[in-house]
Design a protein around this motif. Structure first.
Motif, mmCIF file in Angstrom:
data_model
loop_
_atom_site.group_PDB
_atom_site.id
_atom_site.type_symbol
_atom_site.label_atom_id
_atom_site.label_comp_id
_atom_site.label_asym_id
_atom_site.label_seq_id
_atom_site.Cartn_x
_atom_site.Cartn_y
_atom_site.Cartn_z
ATOM 1 N N ASN A 29 0.602 -1.165 -0.026
ATOM 2 C CA ASN A 29 -0.207 0.010 -0.196
ATOM 3 C C ASN A 29 0.885 1.399 -0.062
ATOM 4 O OD1 ASN A 29 -2.571 -1.546 0.077
ATOM 5 N ND2 ASN A 29 -2.561 -1.506 2.180
ATOM 6 N N THR A 30 2.143 1.289 -0.262
ATOM 7 C CA THR A 30 2.961 2.480 -0.166
ATOM 8 C C THR A 30 3.794 2.510 -1.557
ATOM 9 O OG1 THR A 30 3.196 2.283 2.124
ATOM 10 C CG2 THR A 30 4.591 3.617 1.195
ATOM 11 N N LEU A 31 3.820 3.483 -2.164
ATOM 12 C CA LEU A 31 4.681 3.894 -3.247
ATOM 13 C C LEU A 31 5.554 5.130 -2.947
ATOM 14 C CD1 LEU A 31 1.724 4.179 -5.886
ATOM 15 C CD2 LEU A 31 3.201 2.255 -5.445
ATOM 16 N N LYS A 32 6.744 5.128 -3.690
ATOM 17 C CA LYS A 32 7.528 6.048 -3.764
ATOM 18 C C LYS A 32 7.571 6.695 -5.083
ATOM 19 C CE LYS A 32 11.686 7.531 -1.397
ATOM 20 N NZ LYS A 32 12.534 7.267 -0.451
ATOM 21 N N ILE A 33 7.032 8.138 -5.132
ATOM 22 C CA ILE A 33 6.922 8.578 -6.519
ATOM 23 C C ILE A 33 7.901 9.966 -6.372
ATOM 24 C CG2 ILE A 33 5.483 9.849 -7.979
ATOM 25 C CD1 ILE A 33 3.140 8.260 -6.927
ATOM 26 N N ASN A 34 9.019 9.927 -7.264
ATOM 27 C CA ASN A 34 9.973 11.046 -7.255
ATOM 28 C C ASN A 34 10.344 11.709 -5.652
ATOM 29 O OD1 ASN A 34 9.965 11.144 -10.301
ATOM 30 N ND2 ASN A 34 8.296 12.779 -10.019
ATOM 31 N N GLY A 35 10.692 10.492 -5.294
ATOM 32 C CA GLY A 35 11.035 11.001 -3.746
ATOM 33 C C GLY A 35 9.962 11.079 -2.805
ATOM 34 N N HIS A 36 8.640 11.239 -3.129
ATOM 35 C CA HIS A 36 7.636 11.466 -2.205
ATOM 36 C C HIS A 36 6.909 10.162 -1.938
ATOM 37 C CE1 HIS A 36 7.586 15.774 -2.636
ATOM 38 N NE2 HIS A 36 8.019 15.457 -4.010
ATOM 39 N N LEU A 37 6.464 9.988 -0.596
ATOM 40 C CA LEU A 37 5.993 8.744 -0.002
ATOM 41 C C LEU A 37 4.390 8.815 -0.412
ATOM 42 C CD1 LEU A 37 7.761 7.641 2.942
ATOM 43 C CD2 LEU A 37 7.659 6.461 1.016
ATOM 44 N N TYR A 38 3.722 8.003 -0.748
ATOM 45 C CA TYR A 38 2.035 7.857 -0.908
ATOM 46 C C TYR A 38 1.587 6.687 -0.412
ATOM 47 C CZ TYR A 38 2.562 11.660 -4.473
ATOM 48 O OH TYR A 38 2.591 12.896 -5.011
ATOM 49 N N ASN A 39 0.555 6.868 0.267
ATOM 50 C CA ASN A 39 -0.017 5.641 0.646
ATOM 51 C C ASN A 39 -1.509 5.235 -0.026
ATOM 52 O OD1 ASN A 39 -0.783 3.622 2.491
ATOM 53 N ND2 ASN A 39 -1.529 5.073 4.017
ATOM 54 N N LEU A 40 -1.778 4.181 -0.290
ATOM 55 C CA LEU A 40 -2.712 3.727 -1.310
ATOM 56 C C LEU A 40 -4.023 3.597 -0.239
ATOM 57 C CD1 LEU A 40 -3.987 2.798 -4.023
ATOM 58 C CD2 LEU A 40 -3.372 0.969 -3.600
ATOM 59 N N ILE A 41 -4.915 4.458 -0.187
ATOM 60 C CA ILE A 41 -5.908 4.330 0.873
ATOM 61 C C ILE A 41 -7.173 3.588 0.352
ATOM 62 C CG2 ILE A 41 -4.982 6.209 2.542
ATOM 63 C CD1 ILE A 41 -6.962 8.040 1.317
ATOM 64 N N VAL A 42 -7.583 3.858 -0.863
ATOM 65 C CA VAL A 42 -8.671 3.037 -1.215
ATOM 66 C C VAL A 42 -8.432 2.489 -2.670
ATOM 67 C CG1 VAL A 42 -10.888 3.312 -2.185
ATOM 68 C CG2 VAL A 42 -10.298 4.927 -0.290
ATOM 69 N N ASN A 43 -8.791 1.223 -2.786
ATOM 70 C CA ASN A 43 -8.574 0.531 -4.132
ATOM 71 C C ASN A 43 -9.680 -0.333 -4.391
ATOM 72 O OD1 ASN A 43 -7.366 -0.450 -6.365
ATOM 73 N ND2 ASN A 43 -5.755 -1.893 -5.355
ATOM 74 N N LYS A 44 -10.856 0.299 -4.767
ATOM 75 C CA LYS A 44 -11.910 -0.328 -5.173
ATOM 76 C C LYS A 44 -11.925 -1.107 -6.556
ATOM 77 C CE LYS A 44 -16.901 0.103 -5.741
ATOM 78 N NZ LYS A 44 -17.880 0.767 -5.775
ATOM 79 N N ASN A 45 -12.311 -2.387 -6.691
ATOM 80 C CA ASN A 45 -12.160 -3.150 -7.680
ATOM 81 C C ASN A 45 -10.956 -3.430 -8.195
ATOM 82 O OD1 ASN A 45 -15.054 -3.514 -7.484
ATOM 83 N ND2 ASN A 45 -15.385 -2.093 -8.956
ATOM 84 N N ASP A 46 -9.806 -3.363 -7.396
ATOM 85 C CA ASP A 46 -8.379 -3.598 -7.791
ATOM 86 C C ASP A 46 -8.098 -2.400 -8.986
ATOM 87 O OD1 ASP A 46 -7.843 -5.510 -5.883
ATOM 88 O OD2 ASP A 46 -8.460 -6.964 -7.039
ATOM 89 N N GLY A 47 -8.417 -1.236 -8.942
ATOM 90 C CA GLY A 47 -8.245 -0.208 -9.792
ATOM 91 C C GLY A 47 -6.897 0.089 -10.108
#
Length: 174
Positions: A29-47
């Protein structure tokens, strides 16, 4: 041109497209995009699909606190939203994400919401910087403007007066 040829052309262009961001998956549930951390909080229907997200992501989205991605007709569309405490229009705030999904996305479509954990923090409202004014300069400009301005003359009436005139006459006696 046949439909299959068009689809092949689209696929080759997608593969040749240069990616605008360095995206790495830290965990599920965690991504690193251009050095910024992002958290995947909603993923409906594996979108959320990393490959499709890499092709669509633009660095302008790093300014937003939340990124919403919805899939319609095989295309991923991204939209950015800010935290509710920010001084922005109400349709750009986090509280309007649900309205956006209802109004602009296909019913039952897959979507996801990413939260930027390192978005710039909300700054306190500071007083605007005031500069000292040169009062003599302002007065001289005001006086000059009034002196040079021609005086307004009253306008003449160009239209004739179209009022009806009535006279009251006595009835002649029988």
């Amino acid at each position: 041109m046949k439909h299959s040829e068009i689809e092949e052309l689209i696929d080759t262009r997608k593969d040749a497209r240069t990616k605008l961001a360095d995206i790495k998956r830290v965990d599920e549930n965690t991504l690193k995009i251009n050095g910024h951390l992002y958290n995947l909080i909603v993923n409906k229907n594996d979108g959320f699909e990393l490959g499709q997200f890499e092709n669509t992501f633009n660095p302008i989205f790093t300014h937003f606190d939340y990124i919403v991605g919805d899939i319609g007709y095989g295309q991923l569309r991204l939209k950015g939203f800010y935290d509710d405490q920010r001084n922005v229009e109400s349709d750009l705030k986090k509280s309007s994400i649900q309205d956006y999904l209802i109004d602009y996305c296909n019913f039952g479509s897959s979507y996801f919401v990413l939260h930027n954990l390192e978005a710039s923090k909300v700054k306190e409202n500071k007083k605007p910087i005031t500069r000292p004014r040169n009062r003599n300069h302002q007065k001289s400009n005001i006086q000059k403007n009034h002196e040079n301005k021609p005086k307004r003359q009253p306008q003449k009436q160009t239209k004739p007066n179209h009022h009806r005139k009535f006279t009251i006459r006595q009835k002649s006696g029988d």
